[in-house]
Design a protein around this motif. Structure first.
Motif, PDB file in Angstrom:
ATOM      1  N   ASP A 133       0.813  -1.219   0.000  1.00 32.79           N
ATOM      2  CA  ASP A 133       0.000   0.000   0.000  1.00 32.79           C
ATOM      3  C   ASP A 133       0.848   1.272   0.000  1.00 32.79           C
ATOM      4  N   MET A 134       2.087   1.183   0.476  1.00 30.00           N
ATOM      5  CA  MET A 134       2.976   2.353   0.506  1.00 30.00           C
ATOM      6  C   MET A 134       3.533   2.701  -0.869  1.00 30.00           C
ATOM      7  N   ILE A 135       3.425   1.791  -1.810  1.00 25.46           N
ATOM      8  CA  ILE A 135       4.001   2.007  -3.144  1.00 25.46           C
ATOM      9  C   ILE A 135       3.424   3.243  -3.810  1.00 25.46           C
ATOM     10  N   ILE A 136       2.161   3.526  -3.588  1.00 24.66           N
ATOM     11  CA  ILE A 136       1.542   4.700  -4.235  1.00 24.66           C
ATOM     12  C   ILE A 136       2.143   6.010  -3.745  1.00 24.66           C
ATOM     13  N   THR A 137       2.859   5.968  -2.604  1.00 24.69           N
ATOM     14  CA  THR A 137       3.486   7.195  -2.104  1.00 24.69           C
ATOM     15  C   THR A 137       4.731   7.564  -2.891  1.00 24.69           C
ATOM     16  N   ARG A 138       5.201   6.665  -3.756  1.00 21.31           N
ATOM     17  CA  ARG A 138       6.405   6.921  -4.552  1.00 21.31           C
ATOM     18  C   ARG A 138       6.124   6.676  -6.040  1.00 21.31           C
ATOM     19  N   PRO A 139       5.324   7.547  -6.670  1.00 23.19           N
ATOM     20  CA  PRO A 139       5.028   7.363  -8.096  1.00 23.19           C
ATOM     21  C   PRO A 139       6.247   7.578  -8.984  1.00 23.19           C
ATOM     22  N   ASP A 140       7.320   8.134  -8.424  1.00 24.44           N
ATOM     23  CA  ASP A 140       8.535   8.392  -9.192  1.00 24.44           C
ATOM     24  C   ASP A 140       9.372   7.134  -9.409  1.00 24.44           C
ATOM     25  N   ILE A 141       9.009   6.052  -8.740  1.00 21.90           N
ATOM     26  CA  ILE A 141       9.782   4.815  -8.833  1.00 21.90           C
ATOM     27  C   ILE A 141       8.937   3.752  -9.531  1.00 21.90           C
ATOM     28  N   GLY A 142       9.544   3.051 -10.461  1.00 26.02           N
ATOM     29  CA  GLY A 142       8.871   1.933 -11.123  1.00 26.02           C
ATOM     30  C   GLY A 142       9.113   0.648 -10.339  1.00 26.02           C
ATOM     31  N   PHE A 143       8.136   0.234  -9.565  1.00 22.40           N
ATOM     32  CA  PHE A 143       8.254  -1.003  -8.795  1.00 22.40           C
ATOM     33  C   PHE A 143       7.911  -2.164  -9.724  1.00 22.40           C
ATOM     34  N   LEU A 144       8.946  -2.884 -10.156  1.00 22.15           N
ATOM     35  CA  LEU A 144       8.764  -3.927 -11.159  1.00 22.15           C
ATOM     36  C   LEU A 144       8.189  -5.209 -10.578  1.00 22.15           C
ATOM     37  N   ARG A 145       8.413  -5.449  -9.311  1.00 21.23           N
ATOM     38  CA  ARG A 145       7.865  -6.650  -8.651  1.00 21.23           C
ATOM     39  C   ARG A 145       7.200  -6.247  -7.349  1.00 21.23           C
ATOM     40  N   THR A 146       5.968  -6.699  -7.188  1.00 26.54           N
ATOM     41  CA  THR A 146       5.250  -6.423  -5.943  1.00 26.54           C
ATOM     42  C   THR A 146       4.531  -7.678  -5.448  1.00 26.54           C
ATOM     43  N   ASP A 147       5.020  -8.837  -5.879  1.00 30.09           N
ATOM     44  CA  ASP A 147       4.399 -10.080  -5.436  1.00 30.09           C
ATOM     45  C   ASP A 147       4.759 -10.348  -3.971  1.00 30.09           C
ATOM     46  N   ASP A 148       3.954 -11.181  -3.327  1.00 27.24           N
ATOM     47  CA  ASP A 148       4.115 -11.455  -1.894  1.00 27.24           C
ATOM     48  C   ASP A 148       5.518 -11.944  -1.543  1.00 27.24           C
ATOM     49  N   ALA A 149       6.025 -12.913  -2.288  1.00 25.75           N
ATOM     50  CA  ALA A 149       7.322 -13.508  -1.965  1.00 25.75           C
ATOM     51  C   ALA A 149       8.445 -12.473  -2.051  1.00 25.75           C
ATOM     52  N   PHE A 150       8.349 -11.567  -3.016  1.00 30.15           N
ATOM     53  CA  PHE A 150       9.389 -10.554  -3.181  1.00 30.15           C
ATOM     54  C   PHE A 150       9.349  -9.545  -2.037  1.00 30.15           C
ATOM     55  N   ILE A 151       8.173  -9.056  -1.698  1.00 34.17           N
ATOM     56  CA  ILE A 151       8.035  -8.092  -0.603  1.00 34.17           C
ATOM     57  C   ILE A 151       8.439  -8.739   0.726  1.00 34.17           C
ATOM     58  N   LEU A 152       8.153 -10.026   0.883  1.00 34.55           N
ATOM     59  CA  LEU A 152       8.516 -10.735   2.115  1.00 34.55           C
ATOM     60  C   LEU A 152      10.024 -10.686   2.356  1.00 34.55           C
ATOM     61  N   ARG A 153      10.820 -10.730   1.304  1.00 32.70           N
ATOM     62  CA  ARG A 153      12.283 -10.640   1.451  1.00 32.70           C
ATOM     63  C   ARG A 153      12.680  -9.348   2.154  1.00 32.70           C
ATOM     64  N   PHE A 154      12.021  -8.253   1.787  1.00 40.94           N
ATOM     65  CA  PHE A 154      12.358  -6.953   2.357  1.00 40.94           C
ATOM     66  C   PHE A 154      11.831  -6.831   3.780  1.00 40.94           C
ATOM     67  N   LEU A 155      10.670  -7.417   4.044  1.00 39.86           N
ATOM     68  CA  LEU A 155      10.158  -7.427   5.418  1.00 39.86           C
ATOM     69  C   LEU A 155      11.094  -8.199   6.342  1.00 39.86           C
ATOM     70  N   ARG A 156      11.561  -9.342   5.885  1.00 38.88           N
ATOM     71  CA  ARG A 156      12.488 -10.127   6.702  1.00 38.88           C
ATOM     72  C   ARG A 156      13.803  -9.384   6.907  1.00 38.88           C
ATOM     73  N   ALA A 157      14.269  -8.705   5.879  1.00 35.58           N
ATOM     74  CA  ALA A 157      15.530  -7.968   5.987  1.00 35.58           C
ATOM     75  C   ALA A 157      15.429  -6.825   6.995  1.00 35.58           C
ATOM     76  N   ARG A 158      14.233  -6.348   7.249  1.00 35.94           N
ATOM     77  CA  ARG A 158      14.031  -5.241   8.184  1.00 35.94           C
ATOM     78  C   ARG A 158      13.180  -5.653   9.389  1.00 35.94           C
ATOM     79  N   LYS A 159      13.237  -6.928   9.709  1.00 40.25           N
ATOM     80  CA  LYS A 159      12.579  -7.481  10.903  1.00 40.25           C
ATOM     81  C   LYS A 159      11.110  -7.061  11.024  1.00 40.25           C
TER      82      LYS A 159
END
Length: 152
Positions: A58-84
């Motif tokens: 849901d935060m992706i819409i706050t950055r329209p200047d960036i092209g988020f090429l992947r927003t699938d669950d497994a990909f986002i989960l990597r970043f959540l785990r990296a930031r606890k």
């Protein structure tokens, strides 16, 4: 390794309070020990895992200047785990990742492991994989960054 040395490992498993019924497809293939470790060290909770992922998405819409090429669950989960599982920090990392890729298109245009330039860079600084694994069973890669010729 005798039976006494295995006891702590199996005591941890018998004390595991996780609910396998709540395990999501994103945790499939993870051992109970790994799921418990993720719960304790990363604040990962299978009961709210999909909500955590959706909050970052849901935060992706706050950055329209960036092209988020992947927003699938497994990909986002990597970043959540990296930031606890701190959603704002995970989103910041995700945004930085895609912003860097966007600003360095030439670097990622034909990024393939079999590319001769990439192979050469890896060979320059990548002497190998240790025979033994670390105490968590992970492979250990050795890199000699001083040998890396960045101009190549």
């Amino acid at each position: 390794m005798g039976p006494a040395s295995l006891l702590p490992k199996y005591q941890k498993l018998s004390n595991w309070k996780g609910n396998l019924a709540n395990m999501t497809h994103l945790q499939a293939g993870l051992s109970p020990e790994t799921i418990e470790k993720a719960r304790l060290e990363l604040n990962e909770n299978p009961d709210v895992l999909h909500q955590d992922i959706q909050q970052v998405r849901d935060m992706i819409i706050t950055r329209p200047d960036i092209g988020f090429l992947r927003t699938d669950d497994a990909f986002i989960l990597r970043f959540l785990r990296a930031r606890k599982f701190h959603q704002a920090d995970a989103f910041r990392l995700l945004a930085q990742y895609f912003q860097y890729r966007q600003l360095n298109l030439d670097m990622f245009k034909n990024f393939k492991a079999d590319d001769p330039g990439i192979k050469r860079a890896l060979i320059d600084g990548f002497p190998g994989v240790l025979e033994n694994r670390d105490h968590y069973g992970r492979k250990i890669l050795l890199l000699f960054a001083a040998n890396w010729d960045q101009s190549r």
